[in-house]
Design an enzyme around this catalytic site. Structure first.
Site, PDB file in Angstrom:
ATOM      1  N   THR A 117     118.558  76.158  24.208  1.00 35.37           N
ATOM      2  CA  THR A 117     117.547  77.030  24.797  1.00 35.37           C
ATOM      3  C   THR A 117     118.054  78.465  24.914  1.00 35.37           C
ATOM      4  O   THR A 117     119.273  78.692  25.010  1.00 35.37           O
ATOM      5  CB  THR A 117     117.202  76.523  26.217  1.00 35.37           C
ATOM      6  OG1 THR A 117     116.505  77.554  26.932  1.00 35.37           O
ATOM      7  CG2 THR A 117     118.431  76.199  27.040  1.00 35.37           C
ATOM      8  N   TYR A 141     120.104  74.546  34.746  1.00 34.76           N
ATOM      9  CA  TYR A 141     119.515  74.051  33.498  1.00 34.76           C
ATOM     10  C   TYR A 141     120.218  74.687  32.300  1.00 34.76           C
ATOM     11  O   TYR A 141     120.705  73.990  31.402  1.00 34.76           O
ATOM     12  CB  TYR A 141     118.009  74.356  33.475  1.00 34.76           C
ATOM     13  CG  TYR A 141     117.361  74.171  32.120  1.00 34.76           C
ATOM     14  CD1 TYR A 141     117.225  72.908  31.556  1.00 34.76           C
ATOM     15  CD2 TYR A 141     116.910  75.277  31.386  1.00 34.76           C
ATOM     16  CE1 TYR A 141     116.645  72.748  30.298  1.00 34.76           C
ATOM     17  CE2 TYR A 141     116.326  75.122  30.137  1.00 34.76           C
ATOM     18  CZ  TYR A 141     116.195  73.858  29.592  1.00 34.76           C
ATOM     19  OH  TYR A 141     115.626  73.703  28.352  1.00 34.76           O
TER      20      TYR A 141
HETATM   21  N1  LIG Z   1     109.484  73.317  26.190  1.00 32.79           N
HETATM   22  C1  LIG Z   1     110.178  74.436  25.972  1.00 32.79           C
HETATM   23  O1  LIG Z   1     109.626  75.553  25.976  1.00 32.79           O
HETATM   24  C2  LIG Z   1     111.654  74.364  25.696  1.00 32.79           C
HETATM   25  C3  LIG Z   1     112.366  75.565  25.547  1.00 32.79           C
HETATM   26  C4  LIG Z   1     113.731  75.501  25.278  1.00 32.79           C
HETATM   27  C5  LIG Z   1     114.360  74.279  25.128  1.00 32.79           C
HETATM   28  N2  LIG Z   1     113.656  73.124  25.304  1.00 32.79           N
HETATM   29  C6  LIG Z   1     114.362  71.842  25.150  1.00 32.79           C
HETATM   30  O2  LIG Z   1     113.646  71.026  24.247  1.00 32.79           O
HETATM   31  C7  LIG Z   1     113.785  69.643  24.586  1.00 32.79           C
HETATM   32  C8  LIG Z   1     112.424  68.999  24.657  1.00 32.79           C
HETATM   33  O3  LIG Z   1     111.624  69.698  25.597  1.00 32.79           O
HETATM   34  P1  LIG Z   1     110.148  69.225  25.918  1.00 32.79           P
HETATM   35  O4  LIG Z   1     109.387  70.423  26.363  1.00 32.79           O
HETATM   36  O5  LIG Z   1     109.627  68.411  24.792  1.00 32.79           O
HETATM   37  O6  LIG Z   1     110.421  68.314  27.184  1.00 32.79           O
HETATM   38  P2  LIG Z   1     109.755  66.922  27.633  1.00 32.79           P
HETATM   39  O7  LIG Z   1     110.084  66.737  29.069  1.00 32.79           O
HETATM   40  O8  LIG Z   1     108.337  66.873  27.200  1.00 32.79           O
HETATM   41  O9  LIG Z   1     110.589  65.873  26.762  1.00 32.79           O
HETATM   42  C9  LIG Z   1     111.861  65.395  27.135  1.00 32.79           C
HETATM   43  C10 LIG Z   1     111.870  63.910  26.890  1.00 32.79           C
HETATM   44  O10 LIG Z   1     113.168  63.396  27.198  1.00 32.79           O
HETATM   45  C11 LIG Z   1     113.039  62.173  27.913  1.00 32.79           C
HETATM   46  N3  LIG Z   1     114.270  61.997  28.690  1.00 32.79           N
HETATM   47  C12 LIG Z   1     114.755  62.805  29.658  1.00 32.79           C
HETATM   48  N4  LIG Z   1     115.924  62.320  30.121  1.00 32.79           N
HETATM   49  C13 LIG Z   1     116.189  61.207  29.408  1.00 32.79           C
HETATM   50  C14 LIG Z   1     117.272  60.279  29.414  1.00 32.79           C
HETATM   51  N5  LIG Z   1     118.280  60.382  30.274  1.00 32.79           N
HETATM   52  N6  LIG Z   1     117.226  59.255  28.531  1.00 32.79           N
HETATM   53  C15 LIG Z   1     116.208  59.094  27.677  1.00 32.79           C
HETATM   54  N7  LIG Z   1     115.157  59.955  27.631  1.00 32.79           N
HETATM   55  C16 LIG Z   1     115.155  60.993  28.485  1.00 32.79           C
HETATM   56  C17 LIG Z   1     111.781  62.356  28.747  1.00 32.79           C
HETATM   57  O11 LIG Z   1     111.198  61.137  29.149  1.00 32.79           O
HETATM   58  C18 LIG Z   1     110.894  63.142  27.782  1.00 32.79           C
HETATM   59  O12 LIG Z   1     110.119  62.278  26.976  1.00 32.79           O
HETATM   60  C19 LIG Z   1     114.563  69.615  25.895  1.00 32.79           C
HETATM   61  O13 LIG Z   1     115.911  69.351  25.583  1.00 32.79           O
HETATM   62  C20 LIG Z   1     114.414  71.030  26.433  1.00 32.79           C
HETATM   63  O14 LIG Z   1     115.508  71.404  27.223  1.00 32.79           O
HETATM   64  C21 LIG Z   1     112.315  73.138  25.576  1.00 32.79           C
END
Ligand SMILES: NC(=O)c1ccc[n+]([C@@H]2O[C@H](COP(=O)([O-])OP(=O)(O)OC[C@H]3O[C@@H](n4cnc5c(N)ncnc54)[C@H](O)[C@@H]3O)[C@@H](O)[C@H]2O)c1
Length: 317
Positions: A117, A141
């Site tokens: 991120t 985070y």
């Molecule tokens: N959404 C954004 O704008 C954004 C920006 C930068 C980085 N990210 C990164 O992208 C990735 C996905 O983000 P997202 O928006 O799809 O989030 P999200 O919360 O929709 O998806 C994360 C998924 O991980 C699963 N999860 C969490 N902990 C877990 C564990 N211990 N074991 C198994 N499954 C687990 C959750 O159930 C969920 O389905 C993340 O790593 C996030 O940090 C997202």
């Protein structure tokens, strides 16, 4: 068909990436504990329910499916929650990644694409932000993501696991054919919050209008989720062919202010959105824009869907 393990495949970006992988001829195996993901979003390959901190559960899945590579999305993602309960972020995100890397090593899987991120940079000293910018996260985070990047580097050096860490700026938009959407609970991202306010005719909180930007509202770089998905496939293929580990920004290189996004949302939804100016949120820099040339050049990746109007239109649809 090559099996790719997708941790967090039931989440927002993971599910969109599973669809793109299936369309590109891969078999995405979702491994998710459903803490924030949705069963109904897993449509393009099997769902294995489990926690990445549970190495036995991971090991079972690697035994069941001969796995070529891993795309690692699973993470807790809410910045404000990470400030309130940092230990659960370190446990889930850092211990989870450590567990995953150890099991990958045991099963001789040596390719991983990781969701990092822009939060690893902290307050930007320059904009646009290059990958070489100092890494000084300002919340737990971002710290956990930086720790994961460090772990990846160690496992590359000591165990030959190659990685690409993709530092996303602001993921937004939805599948253009409406098969998937953003479904975070709680929702903290600007565009879904704006669209909810438009749909429900409720006030929209605009956090701060006295930032050092032309209209006083924060500027961010929005990247469409399907463009993110395609960058993961390009990264996977790059790593399989080149084994050159690295960290890459994923953004468009163009920023939009909250006010510009708000005005675009009003136009696209044809709804009135009543804004309420609220206090600034802690730790929100004035502007965060990616220098995104490296990913474009190295991966031959070019965002196709990330025009702001298309982002809002697909999310609204
Ligand atoms: N959404 C954004 O704008 C954004 C920006 C930068 C980085 N990210 C990164 O992208 C990735 C996905 O983000 P997202 O928006 O799809 O989030 P999200 O919360 O929709 O998806 C994360 C998924 O991980 C699963 N999860 C969490 N902990 C877990 C564990 N211990 N074991 C198994 N499954 C687990 C959750 O159930 C969920 O389905 C993340 O790593 C996030 O940090 C997202």
């Amino acid at each position: 068909m090559k099996n790719i393990l997708i941790t967090g495949g039931a989440g927002y970006i993971g599910s969109h990436t599973c669809k793109a992988l299936a369309q590109a001829g891969y078999n995405p195996i979702t491994f998710d504990n459903l803490s924030a993901g949705h069963k109904h979003a897993v449509k393009w390959g099997p769902l294995e329910i489990g926690d990445i901190r549970d190495s036995e559960a991971l090991s079972k899945v690697f035994k069941k499916y001969k796995t070529e590579a891993v795309i690692h999305f699973a993470s807790k993602i809410v910045v404000s929650e990470s400030v309130r309960e940092p230990e659960s972020y370190y446990d889930n995100n850092v211990n989870g990644t450590l567990s995953l890397l150890n099991v990958m090593q045991t099963h001789s899987i040596n390719v991983i694409v990781f969701s990092s991120t822009a939060a690893v940079y902290g307050y930007p000293e320059t904009n646009p932000i290059e990958e070489s910018h100092p890494l000084l996260p300002i919340n737990p985070y971002g710290e956990t993501k930086l720790k994961c990047e460090e772990l990846l580097e160690k496992y590359r050096d000591t165990h030959g696991i190659n990685y690409i860490a993709l530092r996303y700026f602001n993921a937004a938009g939805a599948d253009p054919t409406s098969e998937l959407r953003e479904e975070h609970e709680p929702e903290t991202h600007l565009i879904p919050l704006l669209l909810k306010a438009a749909k429900e005719n409720k006030p929209f909180s605009l956090f701060g209008n006295d930032y050092k930007t032309p209209d006083g509202t924060c500027i961010r770089d929005y990247i469409h989720v399907t463009d993110l998905a395609s960058a993961h496939i390009k990264s996977l293929e790059y790593l399989i062919n080149n084994q050159r580990s690295q960290c890459l920004n994923l953004g468009t290189g163009k920023g939009y202010s909250v006010r510009e996004v708000l005005e675009a949302a009003k136009k696209i939804t044809s709804k009135k959105i009543n804004e309420v100016i609220s206090e600034r949120r802690e730790g929100d820099p004035d502007s965060l824009v990616a220098k995104a040339d490296a990913a474009q050049k190295i991966l031959d990746w070019h965002p196709q869907q990330s025009d702001l109007h298309n982002i809002i239109r697909t999310a609204w649809q």
